[in-house]
Write a protein that holds these residues in place. Structure first.
Motif, PDB file in Angstrom:
ATOM      1  N   GLN A  36       0.828  -1.209   0.000  1.00 32.78           N
ATOM      2  CA  GLN A  36       0.000   0.000   0.000  1.00 32.78           C
ATOM      3  C   GLN A  36       0.864   1.262   0.000  1.00 32.78           C
ATOM      4  OE1 GLN A  36      -3.436   0.293  -0.398  1.00 32.78           O
ATOM      5  NE2 GLN A  36      -2.789   2.406  -0.752  1.00 32.78           N
ATOM      6  N   ARG A  37       1.921   1.276   0.828  1.00 29.28           N
ATOM      7  CA  ARG A  37       2.802   2.453   0.868  1.00 29.28           C
ATOM      8  C   ARG A  37       3.551   2.605  -0.456  1.00 29.28           C
ATOM      9  NH1 ARG A  37       3.435   5.091   5.765  1.00 29.28           N
ATOM     10  NH2 ARG A  37       5.512   5.818   5.201  1.00 29.28           N
ATOM     11  N   ALA A  38       3.883   1.499  -1.091  1.00 23.50           N
ATOM     12  CA  ALA A  38       4.548   1.569  -2.397  1.00 23.50           C
ATOM     13  C   ALA A  38       3.611   2.181  -3.436  1.00 23.50           C
ATOM     14  CB  ALA A  38       5.006   0.181  -2.835  1.00 23.50           C
ATOM     15  N   LYS A  39       2.370   1.743  -3.422  1.00 22.91           N
ATOM     16  CA  LYS A  39       1.367   2.275  -4.349  1.00 22.91           C
ATOM     17  C   LYS A  39       1.186   3.777  -4.128  1.00 22.91           C
ATOM     18  CE  LYS A  39      -3.456   1.403  -5.629  1.00 22.91           C
ATOM     19  NZ  LYS A  39      -4.640   0.595  -5.327  1.00 22.91           N
ATOM     20  N   ASP A  40       1.092   4.179  -2.864  1.00 23.71           N
ATOM     21  CA  ASP A  40       0.941   5.600  -2.527  1.00 23.71           C
ATOM     22  C   ASP A  40       2.170   6.397  -2.962  1.00 23.71           C
ATOM     23  OD1 ASP A  40      -1.495   4.925  -1.381  1.00 23.71           O
ATOM     24  OD2 ASP A  40      -0.731   5.004   0.687  1.00 23.71           O
ATOM     25  N   ALA A  41       3.353   5.841  -2.739  1.00 30.61           N
ATOM     26  CA  ALA A  41       4.592   6.534  -3.106  1.00 30.61           C
ATOM     27  C   ALA A  41       4.677   6.750  -4.610  1.00 30.61           C
ATOM     28  CB  ALA A  41       5.802   5.738  -2.616  1.00 30.61           C
ATOM     29  N   MET A  42       4.292   5.752  -5.386  1.00 30.07           N
ATOM     30  CA  MET A  42       4.353   5.887  -6.841  1.00 30.07           C
ATOM     31  C   MET A  42       3.329   6.908  -7.352  1.00 30.07           C
ATOM     32  SD  MET A  42       6.920   4.225  -7.962  1.00 30.07           S
ATOM     33  CE  MET A  42       6.608   4.283  -9.721  1.00 30.07           C
ATOM     34  N   LYS A  43       2.218   7.060  -6.633  1.00 35.65           N
ATOM     35  CA  LYS A  43       1.254   8.100  -7.010  1.00 35.65           C
ATOM     36  C   LYS A  43       1.834   9.487  -6.744  1.00 35.65           C
ATOM     37  CE  LYS A  43      -3.079   5.615  -6.329  1.00 35.65           C
ATOM     38  NZ  LYS A  43      -4.286   5.504  -5.490  1.00 35.65           N
ATOM     39  N   LEU A  44       2.576   9.612  -5.638  1.00 37.32           N
ATOM     40  CA  LEU A  44       3.134  10.906  -5.259  1.00 37.32           C
ATOM     41  C   LEU A  44       4.408  11.255  -6.019  1.00 37.32           C
ATOM     42  CD1 LEU A  44       2.475  10.609  -1.439  1.00 37.32           C
ATOM     43  CD2 LEU A  44       1.346  12.176  -3.024  1.00 37.32           C
ATOM     44  N   VAL A  45       5.136  10.227  -6.460  1.00 39.27           N
ATOM     45  CA  VAL A  45       6.376  10.440  -7.222  1.00 39.27           C
ATOM     46  C   VAL A  45       6.300   9.564  -8.480  1.00 39.27           C
ATOM     47  CG1 VAL A  45       8.904  10.511  -7.112  1.00 39.27           C
ATOM     48  CG2 VAL A  45       7.582  10.722  -5.003  1.00 39.27           C
ATOM     49  N   PRO A  46       5.400   9.898  -9.405  1.00 32.94           N
ATOM     50  CA  PRO A  46       5.153   9.032 -10.560  1.00 32.94           C
ATOM     51  C   PRO A  46       6.333   8.893 -11.513  1.00 32.94           C
ATOM     52  CG  PRO A  46       3.978  11.104 -10.794  1.00 32.94           C
ATOM     53  CD  PRO A  46       4.554  11.091  -9.415  1.00 32.94           C
ATOM     54  N   ALA A  47       7.293   9.803 -11.447  1.00 33.62           N
ATOM     55  CA  ALA A  47       8.448   9.718 -12.345  1.00 33.62           C
ATOM     56  C   ALA A  47       9.533   8.777 -11.818  1.00 33.62           C
ATOM     57  CB  ALA A  47       9.036  11.108 -12.581  1.00 33.62           C
ATOM     58  N   ALA A  48       9.324   8.204 -10.629  1.00 34.00           N
ATOM     59  CA  ALA A  48      10.291   7.230 -10.107  1.00 34.00           C
ATOM     60  C   ALA A  48      10.294   5.999 -11.011  1.00 34.00           C
ATOM     61  CB  ALA A  48       9.925   6.836  -8.684  1.00 34.00           C
ATOM     62  N   LYS A  49      11.456   5.365 -11.115  1.00 32.69           N
ATOM     63  CA  LYS A  49      11.556   4.179 -11.973  1.00 32.69           C
ATOM     64  C   LYS A  49      10.674   3.056 -11.446  1.00 32.69           C
ATOM     65  CE  LYS A  49      14.696   0.885 -13.993  1.00 32.69           C
ATOM     66  NZ  LYS A  49      16.041   0.346 -14.042  1.00 32.69           N
ATOM     67  N   ASN A  50      10.741   2.806 -10.138  1.00 31.45           N
ATOM     68  CA  ASN A  50       9.917   1.785  -9.497  1.00 31.45           C
ATOM     69  C   ASN A  50      10.005   1.950  -7.983  1.00 31.45           C
ATOM     70  OD1 ASN A  50      12.472   0.831  -9.031  1.00 31.45           O
ATOM     71  ND2 ASN A  50      12.186  -1.137 -10.000  1.00 31.45           N
ATOM     72  N   CYS A  51       9.337   1.075  -7.257  1.00 35.43           N
ATOM     73  CA  CYS A  51       9.360   1.114  -5.797  1.00 35.43           C
ATOM     74  C   CYS A  51       9.536  -0.307  -5.289  1.00 35.43           C
ATOM     75  CB  CYS A  51       8.076   1.730  -5.247  1.00 35.43           C
ATOM     76  SG  CYS A  51       8.120   1.979  -3.456  1.00 35.43           S
ATOM     77  N   LEU A  52      10.612  -0.534  -4.567  1.00 35.62           N
ATOM     78  CA  LEU A  52      10.879  -1.846  -3.990  1.00 35.62           C
ATOM     79  C   LEU A  52      10.206  -1.934  -2.627  1.00 35.62           C
ATOM     80  CD1 LEU A  52      14.678  -2.176  -4.848  1.00 35.62           C
ATOM     81  CD2 LEU A  52      12.678  -2.696  -6.254  1.00 35.62           C
ATOM     82  N   ILE A  53       9.799  -3.148  -2.267  1.00 29.60           N
ATOM     83  CA  ILE A  53       9.021  -3.338  -1.049  1.00 29.60           C
ATOM     84  C   ILE A  53       9.749  -4.250  -0.085  1.00 29.60           C
ATOM     85  CG2 ILE A  53       6.842  -4.217  -0.116  1.00 29.60           C
ATOM     86  CD1 ILE A  53       5.643  -3.571  -2.915  1.00 29.60           C
ATOM     87  N   GLY A  54       9.830  -3.806   1.169  1.00 29.59           N
ATOM     88  CA  GLY A  54      10.410  -4.635   2.215  1.00 29.59           C
ATOM     89  C   GLY A  54      10.407  -3.886   3.531  1.00 29.59           C
ATOM     90  N   ASP A  55       9.975  -4.555   4.584  1.00 27.40           N
ATOM     91  CA  ASP A  55       9.936  -3.960   5.914  1.00 27.40           C
ATOM     92  C   ASP A  55      11.296  -4.191   6.579  1.00 27.40           C
ATOM     93  OD1 ASP A  55       9.509  -3.263   8.568  1.00 27.40           O
ATOM     94  OD2 ASP A  55       7.470  -4.059   8.592  1.00 27.40           O
ATOM     95  N   LEU A  56      12.031  -3.111   6.816  1.00 32.02           N
ATOM     96  CA  LEU A  56      13.378  -3.231   7.357  1.00 32.02           C
ATOM     97  C   LEU A  56      13.413  -3.663   8.819  1.00 32.02           C
ATOM     98  CD1 LEU A  56      15.074  -0.183   5.618  1.00 32.02           C
ATOM     99  CD2 LEU A  56      15.251  -2.602   5.028  1.00 32.02           C
ATOM    100  N   SER A  57      12.256  -3.757   9.473  1.00 32.88           N
ATOM    101  CA  SER A  57      12.225  -4.275  10.838  1.00 32.88           C
ATOM    102  C   SER A  57      12.197  -5.802  10.853  1.00 32.88           C
ATOM    103  CB  SER A  57      11.022  -3.721  11.606  1.00 32.88           C
ATOM    104  OG  SER A  57       9.817  -4.230  11.078  1.00 32.88           O
ATOM    105  N   ASP A  58      12.097  -6.406   9.672  1.00 31.39           N
ATOM    106  CA  ASP A  58      12.048  -7.860   9.526  1.00 31.39           C
ATOM    107  C   ASP A  58      13.281  -8.319   8.754  1.00 31.39           C
ATOM    108  OD1 ASP A  58      11.309 -10.275   7.678  1.00 31.39           O
ATOM    109  OD2 ASP A  58       9.827 -10.346   9.307  1.00 31.39           O
TER     110      ASP A  58
END
Length: 94
Positions: A36-58
């Motif tokens: 969900q945060r990746a989807k939101d981030a890509m909406k806010l920064v649509p020119a980004a190449k992509n968004c990688l997903i991973g919880d750094l607390s895990d």
């Protein structure tokens, strides 16, 4: 033009840095802790190449995030914003 991977870029300073770097012509890959945060981030920064997903607390998700980043190719620059790995809690005012 640099290839830049920014952790903690779905919000705050990381998102601002991503937008500024893209405006300067750099290729930016974002990071978010979940889909969900990746989807939101890509909406806010649509020119980004992509968004990688991973919880750094895990640990396992952190390892997977490193694999995802390596699969994208070598970044010539990386930028890490303070990423909280503490459990999120609602704090009451004292």
């Amino acid at each position: 033009m640099a290839k830049v991977f920014i952790t903690g870029s779905s919000d705050g300073l990381g998102r601002m840095a991503a937008s500024l770097l893209i405006e300067q012509g750099h290729e930016v890959t974002l990071h978010a802790r979940n889909q969900q945060r990746a989807k939101d981030a890509m909406k806010l920064v649509p020119a980004a190449k992509n968004c990688l997903i991973g919880d750094l607390s895990d640990l396992e998700q952190s390892k997977d995030l490193a694999k995802q980043a390596n699969a994208c190719g070598r970044s010539t620059r990386s930028f890490t914003t303070p990423v909280s790995t503490m459990p999120r809690r609602n704090l009451s005012p004292m």
